[in-house]
Scaffold this motif. Sequence first.
Motif, short mmCIF file in Angstrom:
data_model
loop_
_atom_site.label_atom_id
_atom_site.label_comp_id
_atom_site.label_asym_id
_atom_site.label_seq_id
_atom_site.Cartn_x
_atom_site.Cartn_y
_atom_site.Cartn_z
N UNK A 1 0.82 -1.22 0.00
CA UNK A 1 0.00 0.00 0.00
C UNK A 1 0.85 1.27 0.00
N UNK A 2 2.07 1.20 0.58
CA UNK A 2 2.87 2.43 0.65
C UNK A 2 3.36 2.88 -0.73
N UNK A 3 3.40 2.02 -1.73
CA UNK A 3 3.87 2.42 -3.07
C UNK A 3 2.90 3.42 -3.70
N UNK A 4 1.59 3.12 -3.80
CA UNK A 4 0.72 4.16 -4.37
C UNK A 4 0.60 5.39 -3.49
N UNK A 5 0.61 5.21 -2.18
CA UNK A 5 0.53 6.38 -1.29
C UNK A 5 1.76 7.27 -1.43
N UNK A 6 2.92 6.65 -1.59
CA UNK A 6 4.13 7.43 -1.81
C UNK A 6 4.07 8.18 -3.14
N UNK A 7 3.54 7.54 -4.17
CA UNK A 7 3.37 8.21 -5.47
C UNK A 7 2.41 9.40 -5.35
N UNK A 8 1.31 9.21 -4.63
CA UNK A 8 0.35 10.30 -4.44
C UNK A 8 1.01 11.47 -3.70
N UNK A 9 1.79 11.15 -2.67
CA UNK A 9 2.46 12.20 -1.89
C UNK A 9 3.46 12.96 -2.75
N UNK A 10 4.21 12.26 -3.57
CA UNK A 10 5.20 12.93 -4.43
C UNK A 10 4.50 13.85 -5.44
N UNK A 11 3.42 13.39 -6.02
CA UNK A 11 2.68 14.23 -6.98
C UNK A 11 2.12 15.47 -6.29
#
Length: 121
Positions: free
Chosen positions: A67-77
């Motif tokens: 789950x941290x992979x998409x959440x990390x992508x969202x945070x970076x964007x």
Amino acid sequence: MPRPLDDAPDELLEQARLRLREEREANQYEEQSRRLARRLVVAFVLVLVTAVVFFLIVPRFGVHLPLFVPLLCFAVIALGSVLAHTGDAPPDLRKPTREDDGFSVGCCPGPRPPRMFRDGD
């Protein structure tokens, strides 16, 4: 006693300069706000597309991501869109950027470049 007429033009000129500065600052603030809003809309669309890819398309191929992979992508964007530099606008590509008007450098100016329709504007 009324003021001499010689001081009035200087005072009017200073008032006009102050008004122009205020208008420039207001226009600059509006332009930066517009850019920030545009970046936020693009970031929202990117987050939605990324969510669709991570939560709908990738699992159909049998790949399971933490789950941290998409959440990390969202945070970076999101952080990239908010913290991006709003600086000066890019130069207008329609305006000529050369100040020499295409003349050769040196003692001989050489032939003039052909005139276009927009050069007279």
